[in-house]
Scaffold this motif. Sequence first.
Motif, PDB file in Angstrom:
ATOM      1  N   THR A 134      -3.392 110.284  19.504  1.00  0.00           N
ATOM      2  CA  THR A 134      -3.248 108.856  19.186  1.00  0.00           C
ATOM      3  C   THR A 134      -4.601 108.298  18.715  1.00  0.00           C
ATOM      4  O   THR A 134      -4.643 107.485  17.798  1.00  0.00           O
ATOM      5  N   ARG A 157      -7.963 106.113  14.344  1.00  0.00           N
ATOM      6  CA  ARG A 157      -9.175 106.204  13.519  1.00  0.00           C
ATOM      7  C   ARG A 157      -8.810 106.271  12.031  1.00  0.00           C
ATOM      8  O   ARG A 157      -9.449 105.652  11.193  1.00  0.00           O
ATOM      9  N   TYR A 193      -9.839  97.193  19.603  1.00  0.00           N
ATOM     10  CA  TYR A 193      -9.627  97.728  20.955  1.00  0.00           C
ATOM     11  C   TYR A 193     -10.196  99.123  21.168  1.00  0.00           C
ATOM     12  O   TYR A 193      -9.960  99.710  22.214  1.00  0.00           O
ATOM     13  N   MET A 194     -10.914  99.666  20.189  1.00  0.00           N
ATOM     14  CA  MET A 194     -11.267 101.085  20.267  1.00  0.00           C
ATOM     15  C   MET A 194     -12.198 101.446  21.426  1.00  0.00           C
ATOM     16  O   MET A 194     -12.282 102.609  21.823  1.00  0.00           O
ATOM     17  N   THR A 229     -11.866 100.019  24.359  1.00  0.00           N
ATOM     18  CA  THR A 229     -11.047  99.913  25.593  1.00  0.00           C
ATOM     19  C   THR A 229      -9.722 100.600  25.296  1.00  0.00           C
ATOM     20  O   THR A 229      -9.726 101.777  24.992  1.00  0.00           O
ATOM     21  N   VAL A 235      -5.881 100.237  23.138  1.00  0.00           N
ATOM     22  CA  VAL A 235      -4.984  99.531  22.228  1.00  0.00           C
ATOM     23  C   VAL A 235      -3.763  99.094  23.060  1.00  0.00           C
ATOM     24  O   VAL A 235      -3.317  99.853  23.939  1.00  0.00           O
ATOM     25  N   GLY A 266      -4.038 112.289  24.534  1.00  0.00           N
ATOM     26  CA  GLY A 266      -4.437 110.892  24.735  1.00  0.00           C
ATOM     27  C   GLY A 266      -3.264 109.943  24.897  1.00  0.00           C
ATOM     28  O   GLY A 266      -3.423 108.731  24.801  1.00  0.00           O
ATOM     29  N   ARG A 270      -1.591 106.802  28.396  1.00  0.00           N
ATOM     30  CA  ARG A 270      -2.915 106.496  28.920  1.00  0.00           C
ATOM     31  C   ARG A 270      -2.864 105.336  29.910  1.00  0.00           C
ATOM     32  O   ARG A 270      -3.900 104.928  30.426  1.00  0.00           O
ATOM     33  N   GLN A 295       2.700 102.880  29.858  1.00  0.00           N
ATOM     34  CA  GLN A 295       3.075 103.764  28.738  1.00  0.00           C
ATOM     35  C   GLN A 295       3.927 104.925  29.251  1.00  0.00           C
ATOM     36  O   GLN A 295       4.925 105.303  28.641  1.00  0.00           O
ATOM     37  N   ARG A 330     -15.646 102.684  27.873  1.00  0.00           N
ATOM     38  CA  ARG A 330     -14.515 103.618  27.803  1.00  0.00           C
ATOM     39  C   ARG A 330     -14.284 104.305  29.148  1.00  0.00           C
ATOM     40  O   ARG A 330     -13.156 104.535  29.552  1.00  0.00           O
TER      41      ARG A 330
END
Length: 212
Positions: A31, A36, A52-53, A55, A57, A83, A86, A90, A159
């Motif tokens: 993901t 990216r 959000y990258m 933390t 999305v 990934g 997460r 989800q 992160r």
Amino acid sequence: MIISMLGAPGCGKGTQAKKLSQRYNIPHISTGDIFRKAIKEGTPMGKVAQQYMSTLVPDEIVIELVKERLSQPDCANGVILDGFPRTVNQADVYLKSGKLDKVIYFNIDEQVVVDRILNRRTCANCGEIYSILTHNSDTCDKCGGELVVRAEDAKIQDRIDSYKKETYPLVEYFKQNGLLFELDINNVKATEPEDQINEIYDKITSELDKLI
Ligand code: AMP
């Protein structure tokens, strides 16, 4: 066979996911790579994901993306999810309609992943990952692209904090539903990076071969 790779940023799950995808001949769905690419191409989803990258999305966007990707014909025999999921939400939403056969959990010390990420460079063109400890050039061996620090890698502590708060609870979640296969990355015996990768790979494939 639907497998999910779970672990902190920099734990090595992407490297193993690529190898497993080749071995079992099923797609590797990262993901993070999809986001990216969308950011690079400036798509509407990329514009949202960009914020959000460092933390996470929002769940609705990720769940929709994975659902759509899994509906494509190349996923018919299974996938390696790198990934995803997460967050517990989800996982809950996904498991209502989808299936997971095994979750590979990379248990690794925080300081080890922080050091790895600080030394990590990624090819801006093809996404190949290198460590400056073992790669003495600022271009990619595979395509000649420029090696850069990923924007989200520069925000490593955010992160890690997001991993501990949102993703780590999945370890208990998957332990309880019997899907977790835990790898102790801190106690790998091999010393050379390539041998370490192979040692971990052998442990994973011994487990996954049982599912075939
Ligand atoms: P990765 O390359 O897997 O570390 O992902 C890079 C970034 O993409 C993460 O820091 C998140 O912002 C986003 N991302 C990837 N997968 C997910 C996910 N399952 N849920 C939320 N955000 C995600």
